[in-house]
Motif scaffolding. Structure first.
Motif, mmCIF file in Angstrom:
data_model
loop_
_atom_site.group_PDB
_atom_site.id
_atom_site.type_symbol
_atom_site.label_atom_id
_atom_site.label_comp_id
_atom_site.label_asym_id
_atom_site.label_seq_id
_atom_site.Cartn_x
_atom_site.Cartn_y
_atom_site.Cartn_z
ATOM 1 N N VAL A 1 0.855 -1.185 0.000
ATOM 2 C CA VAL A 1 0.000 0.000 0.000
ATOM 3 C C VAL A 1 0.892 1.236 0.000
ATOM 4 C CG1 VAL A 1 -1.845 1.250 1.168
ATOM 5 C CG2 VAL A 1 -1.792 -1.259 1.245
ATOM 6 N N LEU A 2 0.748 2.047 -1.040
ATOM 7 C CA LEU A 2 1.561 3.244 -1.214
ATOM 8 C C LEU A 2 0.687 4.474 -0.996
ATOM 9 C CD1 LEU A 2 4.430 4.214 -2.204
ATOM 10 C CD2 LEU A 2 3.406 4.365 -4.491
ATOM 11 N N ASP A 3 1.144 5.365 -0.143
ATOM 12 C CA ASP A 3 0.398 6.601 0.120
ATOM 13 C C ASP A 3 1.389 7.738 0.358
ATOM 14 O OD1 ASP A 3 -2.010 8.146 0.632
ATOM 15 O OD2 ASP A 3 -1.398 8.149 2.730
ATOM 16 N N LYS A 4 1.205 8.811 -0.387
ATOM 17 C CA LYS A 4 2.084 9.989 -0.254
ATOM 18 C C LYS A 4 3.555 9.613 -0.380
ATOM 19 C CE LYS A 4 -1.194 12.531 2.650
ATOM 20 N NZ LYS A 4 -2.227 11.485 2.733
ATOM 21 N N GLY A 5 3.838 8.685 -1.307
ATOM 22 C CA GLY A 5 5.212 8.319 -1.609
ATOM 23 C C GLY A 5 5.855 7.323 -0.676
ATOM 24 N N ARG A 6 5.099 6.774 0.274
ATOM 25 C CA ARG A 6 5.657 5.824 1.233
ATOM 26 C C ARG A 6 4.841 4.531 1.243
ATOM 27 N NH1 ARG A 6 6.076 7.729 7.024
ATOM 28 N NH2 ARG A 6 7.594 6.030 7.089
ATOM 29 N N ILE A 7 5.521 3.416 1.439
ATOM 30 C CA ILE A 7 4.827 2.151 1.669
ATOM 31 C C ILE A 7 4.351 2.154 3.118
ATOM 32 C CG2 ILE A 7 5.029 -0.357 1.795
ATOM 33 C CD1 ILE A 7 5.107 0.610 -1.057
ATOM 34 N N ILE A 8 3.036 2.142 3.315
ATOM 35 C CA ILE A 8 2.493 2.211 4.672
ATOM 36 C C ILE A 8 1.996 0.858 5.172
ATOM 37 C CG2 ILE A 8 1.908 4.648 4.455
ATOM 38 C CD1 ILE A 8 -1.041 3.771 4.102
ATOM 39 N N ALA A 9 1.920 -0.131 4.289
ATOM 40 C CA ALA A 9 1.522 -1.479 4.713
ATOM 41 C C ALA A 9 1.918 -2.472 3.637
ATOM 42 C CB ALA A 9 0.019 -1.559 4.969
ATOM 43 N N HIS A 10 2.218 -3.683 4.037
ATOM 44 C CA HIS A 10 2.393 -4.762 3.069
ATOM 45 C C HIS A 10 2.099 -6.092 3.733
ATOM 46 C CE1 HIS A 10 6.372 -6.264 4.440
ATOM 47 N NE2 HIS A 10 6.670 -4.998 4.676
ATOM 48 N N GLY A 11 1.776 -7.070 2.901
ATOM 49 C CA GLY A 11 1.354 -8.390 3.366
ATOM 50 C C GLY A 11 0.283 -8.889 2.425
ATOM 51 N N THR A 12 -0.453 -9.927 2.817
ATOM 52 C CA THR A 12 -1.602 -10.313 1.994
ATOM 53 C C THR A 12 -2.727 -9.311 2.232
ATOM 54 O OG1 THR A 12 -2.627 -11.719 3.666
ATOM 55 C CG2 THR A 12 -0.990 -12.752 2.192
ATOM 56 N N ALA A 13 -3.617 -9.196 1.244
ATOM 57 C CA ALA A 13 -4.724 -8.246 1.382
ATOM 58 C C ALA A 13 -5.560 -8.554 2.611
ATOM 59 C CB ALA A 13 -5.593 -8.271 0.120
ATOM 60 N N GLY A 14 -5.811 -9.854 2.842
ATOM 61 C CA GLY A 14 -6.604 -10.228 4.001
ATOM 62 C C GLY A 14 -5.932 -9.868 5.306
ATOM 63 N N ALA A 15 -4.604 -10.079 5.374
ATOM 64 C CA ALA A 15 -3.876 -9.774 6.603
ATOM 65 C C ALA A 15 -3.801 -8.276 6.849
ATOM 66 C CB ALA A 15 -2.480 -10.366 6.542
ATOM 67 N N VAL A 16 -3.573 -7.504 5.788
ATOM 68 C CA VAL A 16 -3.511 -6.051 5.937
ATOM 69 C C VAL A 16 -4.849 -5.506 6.408
ATOM 70 C CG1 VAL A 16 -3.292 -3.876 4.665
ATOM 71 C CG2 VAL A 16 -1.624 -5.711 4.313
ATOM 72 N N ALA A 17 -5.928 -6.006 5.811
ATOM 73 C CA ALA A 17 -7.248 -5.553 6.242
ATOM 74 C C ALA A 17 -7.518 -5.940 7.687
ATOM 75 C CB ALA A 17 -8.332 -6.140 5.333
ATOM 76 N N GLY A 18 -7.155 -7.181 8.051
ATOM 77 C CA GLY A 18 -7.383 -7.636 9.415
ATOM 78 C C GLY A 18 -6.583 -6.855 10.438
ATOM 79 N N ALA A 19 -5.373 -6.426 10.053
ATOM 80 C CA ALA A 19 -4.530 -5.674 10.970
ATOM 81 C C ALA A 19 -5.077 -4.281 11.245
ATOM 82 C CB ALA A 19 -3.113 -5.565 10.419
ATOM 83 N N HIS A 20 -5.985 -3.846 10.394
ATOM 84 C CA HIS A 20 -6.550 -2.507 10.566
ATOM 85 C C HIS A 20 -8.053 -2.584 10.854
ATOM 86 C CE1 HIS A 20 -2.890 -0.315 9.677
ATOM 87 N NE2 HIS A 20 -2.619 -1.332 8.896
ATOM 88 N N LEU A 21 -8.389 -3.597 11.674
ATOM 89 C CA LEU A 21 -9.718 -3.703 12.283
ATOM 90 C C LEU A 21 -10.823 -4.028 11.294
ATOM 91 C CD1 LEU A 21 -9.485 -0.633 14.695
ATOM 92 C CD2 LEU A 21 -8.754 -2.993 15.080
ATOM 93 N N VAL A 22 -10.442 -4.631 10.151
ATOM 94 C CA VAL A 22 -11.446 -5.086 9.198
ATOM 95 C C VAL A 22 -11.372 -6.600 9.143
ATOM 96 C CG1 VAL A 22 -12.241 -5.036 6.814
ATOM 97 C CG2 VAL A 22 -11.244 -2.989 7.839
#
Length: 259
Positions: A208-229
């Motif tokens: 996940v790239l935002d404002k020029g920085r990678i702010i998250a990486h992993g599987t889509a399911g894991a990234v979503a789960g890590a952020h309360l989804v």
């Protein structure tokens, strides 16, 4: 261990005083579909320009199947096919002429090139349109031709920058399915840049790239789960509304890399 198809290490890039990319690192393993997810303006296109040597990398390193892009550009670029966001086919040439010209740039000619073009056009479902001018094709058909053109020289890595922008839902789904089929059947490695969340599946590796920085990486399911989804919201047949919600939460909170 096999070298990554693409390894981007601590790459930064600025336009004047504006920092477009800030120490970005990501990896695409051989034979995998990896999504680079971010909104418009996040820096995805700049990253692609660096990975394809349209821009010179001054900070950081880019390697393609172990070949350093700065030190061995010919070897690195020979492994790479690219579909840019902007349409780049010559509208007044036929499909065959567009592909033949690209093949000639890679030193291909004669029967081998003719056979490769026929093979690719069969693969993308446009074998009957070879001798038509590109301007007669729909947007989705033209995109399929661009994918075929990117594969003429048999690269092992394909980069696609917002490949479905401007296409209707059916055409967009067809392009995504085509690229995933290339990964599954041809062993192609893919970096798929998009801001459209429903093009991503729960099992996909994402950065996940935002404002020029990678702010998250992993599987889509894991990234979503890590952020309360809940990952259950990312059912393969139910779209990725959960991932979109997670992305909104990440950017709002200024989240750091989760991996």
């Amino acid at each position: 261990m096999d070298a990554p198809a693409l390894a981007i290490d601590a790459v930064s890039h600025a336009f004047g005083q504006r920092l477009a990319l800030d120490t970005v690192s990501l990896t695409v393993p051989p034979g995998r579909f990896v999504a680079l997810l971010g909104p418009n303006g996040a820096g995805k296109t700049t990253l692609f320009a660096l990975a394809t040597r349209l821009y010179t990398t001054r900070t950081g390193r880019v390697r393609i199947f172990g070949h350093d892009l700065a030190r061995a550009p010919s070897l690195a670029l020979a492994e790479l096919g690219v579909v840019f966001q902007s349409r780049t086919l010559d509208l007044d040439l036929s499909v065959r002429q567009n592909l033949a010209y690209h093949g000639a740039l890679h030193g291909l000619s004669g029967r081998a090139l003719k056979a490769r073009i026929a093979e690719l056009m069969e693969m993308v479902g446009l074998a009957d349109r070879l001798d038509e001018k590109v301007r007669t094709l729909s947007g989705g058909q033209a995109r399929r031709v661009e994918i075929a053109r990117a594969l003429v020289h048999r690269p092992r890595l394909l980069l696609l920058d917002e490949a479905t922008v401007g296409l209707d839902l059916a055409a967009r789904a067809a392009i995504v399915d085509l690229v995933r089929r290339l990964v599954a059947q041809e062993g192609l490695a893919v970096l798929w840049a998009t801001h459209i969340f429903d093009e991503v599946r729960p099992q996909d590796d994402i950065h996940v790239l935002d404002k020029g920085r990678i702010i998250a990486h992993g599987t889509a399911g894991a990234v979503a789960g890590a952020h309360l989804v809940p990952a259950a919201e990312l059912a393969p047949d139910a779209g990725t509304a959960g991932l979109e919600a997670a992305f909104r939460a990440m950017t709002a909170a200024g989240a750091e890399d989760t991996a």
